[in-house]
Design a protein around this motif. Structure first.
Motif, PDB file in Angstrom:
ATOM      1  N   THR B   9       0.857  -1.195   0.000  1.00  0.00           N
ATOM      2  CA  THR B   9       0.000   0.000   0.000  1.00  0.00           C
ATOM      3  C   THR B   9       0.888   1.238   0.000  1.00  0.00           C
ATOM      4  O   THR B   9       1.857   1.308   0.767  1.00  0.00           O
ATOM      5  CB  THR B   9      -0.893   0.038   1.263  1.00  0.00           C
ATOM      6  OG1 THR B   9      -1.581  -1.210   1.357  1.00  0.00           O
ATOM      7  CG2 THR B   9      -1.894   1.175   1.199  1.00  0.00           C
ATOM      8  N   ILE B  10       0.547   2.182  -0.869  1.00  0.00           N
ATOM      9  CA  ILE B  10       1.296   3.441  -0.908  1.00  0.00           C
ATOM     10  C   ILE B  10       0.423   4.499  -0.242  1.00  0.00           C
ATOM     11  O   ILE B  10      -0.695   4.759  -0.701  1.00  0.00           O
ATOM     12  CB  ILE B  10       1.615   3.876  -2.359  1.00  0.00           C
ATOM     13  CG1 ILE B  10       2.147   2.694  -3.175  1.00  0.00           C
ATOM     14  CG2 ILE B  10       2.571   5.050  -2.373  1.00  0.00           C
ATOM     15  CD1 ILE B  10       3.390   2.069  -2.641  1.00  0.00           C
ATOM     16  N   VAL B  11       0.942   5.065   0.833  1.00  0.00           N
ATOM     17  CA  VAL B  11       0.189   6.072   1.586  1.00  0.00           C
ATOM     18  C   VAL B  11       0.909   7.411   1.472  1.00  0.00           C
ATOM     19  O   VAL B  11       2.119   7.490   1.701  1.00  0.00           O
ATOM     20  CB  VAL B  11       0.057   5.660   3.070  1.00  0.00           C
ATOM     21  CG1 VAL B  11      -0.674   6.739   3.865  1.00  0.00           C
ATOM     22  CG2 VAL B  11      -0.664   4.334   3.199  1.00  0.00           C
ATOM     23  N   VAL B  12       0.164   8.446   1.077  1.00  0.00           N
ATOM     24  CA  VAL B  12       0.717   9.804   1.053  1.00  0.00           C
ATOM     25  C   VAL B  12      -0.263  10.710   1.784  1.00  0.00           C
ATOM     26  O   VAL B  12      -1.457  10.717   1.470  1.00  0.00           O
ATOM     27  CB  VAL B  12       0.940  10.302  -0.395  1.00  0.00           C
ATOM     28  CG1 VAL B  12       1.295  11.786  -0.418  1.00  0.00           C
ATOM     29  CG2 VAL B  12       2.042   9.504  -1.072  1.00  0.00           C
ATOM     30  N   ASN B  13       0.240  11.443   2.740  1.00  0.00           N
ATOM     31  CA  ASN B  13      -0.595  12.334   3.557  1.00  0.00           C
ATOM     32  C   ASN B  13      -1.835  11.617   4.093  1.00  0.00           C
ATOM     33  O   ASN B  13      -2.966  12.126   3.984  1.00  0.00           O
ATOM     34  CB  ASN B  13      -1.009  13.572   2.738  1.00  0.00           C
ATOM     35  CG  ASN B  13       0.077  14.625   2.729  1.00  0.00           C
ATOM     36  OD1 ASN B  13       1.106  14.477   3.386  1.00  0.00           O
ATOM     37  ND2 ASN B  13      -0.137  15.680   1.978  1.00  0.00           N
ATOM     38  N   ASN B  14      -1.600  10.432   4.592  1.00  0.00           N
ATOM     39  CA  ASN B  14      -2.660   9.646   5.235  1.00  0.00           C
ATOM     40  C   ASN B  14      -3.737   9.144   4.289  1.00  0.00           C
ATOM     41  O   ASN B  14      -4.815   8.756   4.735  1.00  0.00           O
ATOM     42  CB  ASN B  14      -3.314  10.431   6.378  1.00  0.00           C
ATOM     43  CG  ASN B  14      -2.521  10.310   7.649  1.00  0.00           C
ATOM     44  OD1 ASN B  14      -1.981   9.236   7.937  1.00  0.00           O
ATOM     45  ND2 ASN B  14      -2.411  11.400   8.381  1.00  0.00           N
ATOM     46  N   THR B  15      -3.488   9.220   2.980  1.00  0.00           N
ATOM     47  CA  THR B  15      -4.446   8.697   2.008  1.00  0.00           C
ATOM     48  C   THR B  15      -3.762   7.610   1.190  1.00  0.00           C
ATOM     49  O   THR B  15      -2.660   7.830   0.677  1.00  0.00           O
ATOM     50  CB  THR B  15      -4.935   9.811   1.061  1.00  0.00           C
ATOM     51  OG1 THR B  15      -5.459  10.878   1.840  1.00  0.00           O
ATOM     52  CG2 THR B  15      -6.014   9.305   0.119  1.00  0.00           C
ATOM     53  N   ALA B  16      -4.406   6.458   1.082  1.00  0.00           N
ATOM     54  CA  ALA B  16      -3.855   5.388   0.251  1.00  0.00           C
ATOM     55  C   ALA B  16      -4.064   5.749  -1.213  1.00  0.00           C
ATOM     56  O   ALA B  16      -5.167   6.141  -1.607  1.00  0.00           O
ATOM     57  CB  ALA B  16      -4.544   4.069   0.575  1.00  0.00           C
ATOM     58  N   LEU B  17      -3.016   5.648  -2.015  1.00  0.00           N
ATOM     59  CA  LEU B  17      -3.108   6.013  -3.427  1.00  0.00           C
ATOM     60  C   LEU B  17      -3.544   4.807  -4.243  1.00  0.00           C
ATOM     61  O   LEU B  17      -3.134   3.672  -3.973  1.00  0.00           O
ATOM     62  CB  LEU B  17      -1.754   6.512  -3.936  1.00  0.00           C
ATOM     63  CG  LEU B  17      -1.197   7.768  -3.265  1.00  0.00           C
ATOM     64  CD1 LEU B  17       0.134   8.158  -3.905  1.00  0.00           C
ATOM     65  CD2 LEU B  17      -2.172   8.925  -3.364  1.00  0.00           C
ATOM     66  N   SER B  18      -4.359   5.069  -5.254  1.00  0.00           N
ATOM     67  CA  SER B  18      -4.805   4.000  -6.158  1.00  0.00           C
ATOM     68  C   SER B  18      -4.127   4.167  -7.509  1.00  0.00           C
ATOM     69  O   SER B  18      -3.682   5.265  -7.862  1.00  0.00           O
ATOM     70  CB  SER B  18      -6.316   4.066  -6.347  1.00  0.00           C
ATOM     71  OG  SER B  18      -6.947   3.792  -5.123  1.00  0.00           O
ATOM     72  N   GLY B  19      -4.092   3.079  -8.235  1.00  0.00           N
ATOM     73  CA  GLY B  19      -3.532   3.116  -9.590  1.00  0.00           C
ATOM     74  C   GLY B  19      -2.032   3.201  -9.643  1.00  0.00           C
ATOM     75  O   GLY B  19      -1.460   3.533 -10.678  1.00  0.00           O
ATOM     76  N   VAL B  20      -1.371   2.911  -8.510  1.00  0.00           N
ATOM     77  CA  VAL B  20       0.099   3.041  -8.480  1.00  0.00           C
ATOM     78  C   VAL B  20       0.725   1.953  -9.339  1.00  0.00           C
ATOM     79  O   VAL B  20       0.411   0.775  -9.199  1.00  0.00           O
ATOM     80  CB  VAL B  20       0.619   2.960  -7.031  1.00  0.00           C
ATOM     81  CG1 VAL B  20       2.141   3.019  -7.015  1.00  0.00           C
ATOM     82  CG2 VAL B  20       0.041   4.090  -6.200  1.00  0.00           C
ATOM     83  N   VAL B  21       1.598   2.377 -10.227  1.00  0.00           N
ATOM     84  CA  VAL B  21       2.289   1.455 -11.125  1.00  0.00           C
ATOM     85  C   VAL B  21       3.710   1.212 -10.644  1.00  0.00           C
ATOM     86  O   VAL B  21       4.235   0.107 -10.711  1.00  0.00           O
ATOM     87  CB  VAL B  21       2.309   2.040 -12.559  1.00  0.00           C
ATOM     88  CG1 VAL B  21       3.096   1.149 -13.495  1.00  0.00           C
ATOM     89  CG2 VAL B  21       0.903   2.245 -13.067  1.00  0.00           C
TER      90      VAL B  21
END
Lengths: 246, 293
Positions: B9-21
């Motif tokens: 899981t990629i989290v930035v500013n407490n939000t999980a990012l979608s579509g990460v390649v």
């Protein structure tokens, strides 16, 4: 086969018998010469005598200058095999004397009668602290064999290991300014000036230490006594602010 | 034990990012060798602050949570720090960073593909394993997809022909300000750590203007390439607006604008394998509080 040009690795620099961690050096010698002229034979075309050049004559002794840039290590400030404390580092004038520094070697040159003219260093974040010194040399310079020495490791003064505290009238600057107070760079400089006193033939040395701070705020450094951990009774002489778009 | 892509899981500013390649994280230390006359090289010492880099490549599948705006309508990331992490092993392990600043944000798209988002981050704080190992606390924006019929480019002074691809890129120049460590006399004589080591920058300034580059390629229909000397006499400014909408609801997912952008280059391509196309490149500048009018 000897090499005609001196390699950096073979050019040891030793001042007053101490080997220094010098990163660059510039040694220059200037003789004070003036052309010596005499009156020659009568020249009827000008109804007078022409002057003739005989030779260059020295009107004063050799004068040289040595500028070095070096890394500060505790060993440099060692006196009588005792490492100086940081207090002494900033009060170099107490460890200085007006006697000449003798037994100096710069690469293939050997000379005596050297006097410190200027010493400075600056502290910047994350940088090895670089010091600069400038000396005046009087007298003769002799040739000597080039030398080298071994230094397996050094522990230089570094911005990461150095810290200080600035106070105004013995009050911490954060408190005095009521806002965060930061120093982004510090320059320390001492210079010696020869002052000729009235009725005295010998010049007297005048040592002027100055510290330049690059600060985020100077409100309470104006017209107040600044005290640092390392130097006492420093008077703020000048404050300026610079804004640049570059 | 290995961890597959669906376990990360990629989290930035407490939000999980979608579509990460793709995500890359790295850091580096600059050293300076010390060379001494009469000795040569002795050792090398730190010569600059520790700074890291993080780059994230994503497919655009929702409103981008990184593009939050501040109260005056500017991108919050222009002035604010961000933090994040790559979590794995049921979000119990990870590689995180603090005090990150976005240095480049780019969106690229070609016909038939979802738009790609590339985000480059320079990290001025901590970077490494065990940092910010915590799951996202903010809700993720709704998943939305676009298609080629739902992407539009509007240039204020002419009607665009059929656009085959576009790229939008904002680059930020940052200037971190570092300070000398602060300590007390007692700490010096105790040979202890200072109270304020100042390893992180005291302040990070964004160097304005922020430059935005917009490039798009059109199939030639009505548009005609301008004469170069026209550009010298007058450099007309246009607002270039790229809107990416949901293919079903036509709601705008993300929108990118180049305000008062100037056309800085045009190129025309003609080949036996396709239609004639023209590529236009616009550049615009954004200031801190002096609006470009």
């Amino acid at each position: 086969m000897s090499k005609p040009f001196l390699r950096f690795e073979d050019g040891k620099i030793s001042l007053g018998g101490k080997d220094l961690m010098v990163q660059s050096a510039n040694l220059s010698i200037t003789p004070t010469l003036e052309p010596e002229r005499v009156y020659g034979d009568l020249d009827l075309s000008i109804v007078g005598a022409k002057t003739e050049f005989v030779n260059f004559a020295a009107t004063a002794g050799l004068r040289g200058k040595l500028d070095i840039s070096f890394v500060i290590t505790a060993e440099f400030f060692k006196q009588n095999n005792t490492i100086n404390s940081i207090d002494r580092l900033f009060e170099i004038k107490d460890g200085m004397s007006e006697d000449p520094i003798d037994g100096n070697i710069v690469g293939r040159y050997l000379f005596d009668n050297m006097y410190l003219n200027n010493f400075s260093f600056s502290i910047s974040p994350f940088q090895v602290i670089q010091a600069n010194a400038s000396y005046d040399i009087y007298g003769t310079i002799l040739k000597t064999a080039d030398r080298r020495f071994q230094e397996l490791s050094i522990d230089p003064a570094h911005g990461l290991k150095s810290f200080g505290e600035v106070k105004a009238s013995n009050t911490n600057m954060d408190t005095a300014n009521k806002k965060q107070f930061e120093v982004s760079k510090l320059n320390y400089n001492i210079s010696e000036k020869e002052i000729y006193l009235k009725f005295s033939e010998e010049p007297s040395q005048n040592i002027n230490p100055t510290i330049n701070f690059y600060l985020n705020n100077f409100e309470n450094t104006l017209s107040c006594v600044v005290w640092t951990l390392l130097a006492e009774n420093v008077i703020c002489l000048d404050s300026s602010t610079v804004l640049s778009g570059e | 034990m290995t961890f597959s892509n669906y376990e990360q899981t990629i989290v930035v500013n407490n939000t999980a990012l979608s579509g990460v390649v793709n995500v890359n994280g790295s850091y580096g230390i600059t050293e300076k060798p010390i060379k001494v006359a009469g000795v040569g090289f002795i050792d090398a010492f730190v010569n600059g602050p520790l700074e890291g880099n993080f780059s994230i490549s994503r497919k655009m599948v929702s409103r981008d949570p990184i593009l939050d705006l501040n109260v005056v309508g500017q991108y919050a990331y222009d002035e604010n720090e961000i933090s994040g992490s790559i979590l794995y092993d049921n979000n119990t392990k990870g590689f995180g960073f603090t005090k990150g600043r976005i240095t480049r944000y780019a969106v690229n798209c070609t016909v038939g593909d979802l738009p790609d988002i590339e985000t480059d981050i320079t990290v001025f704080g901590d970077l490494g394993s065990g940092i910010l190992i915590q799951e996202a606390t903010k809700p993720h924006p709704a998943i939305q997809f676009t298609d080629q019929a739902s992407i539009s480019i509007n240039v204020s002074d002419f009607s665009t022909d059929a656009v085959t691809d576009f790229s939008f890129s904002r680059a930020l120049n940052l200037q971190p300000m570092y300070a000398i460590p602060k300590g007390t006399e007692a700490e010096w004589y105790a040979d202890s750590k200072t109270t304020y080591e100042n390893h992180d920058p005291i302040q990070i300034d964004t160097i304005y203007p922020i430059e935005t580059d917009i490039n798009f390629t059109m199939i030639v229909n009505e548009y005609e390439v301008r004469q170069t000397k026209d550009r010298l006499r007058a450099a007309p400014e246009s607002d270039v607006v790229i809107q990416i909408k949901d293919s079903k609801t036509k709601e705008v997912i993300n929108s990118f604008t180049g305000v008062k952008a100037r056309l800085i280059s045009e190129s025309i391509t003609s080949s036996v394998e396709g239609e004639m196309s023209i590529s236009l490149t616009y550049k615009s500048y954004e200031t801190l509080h002096n609006p470009v009018i």
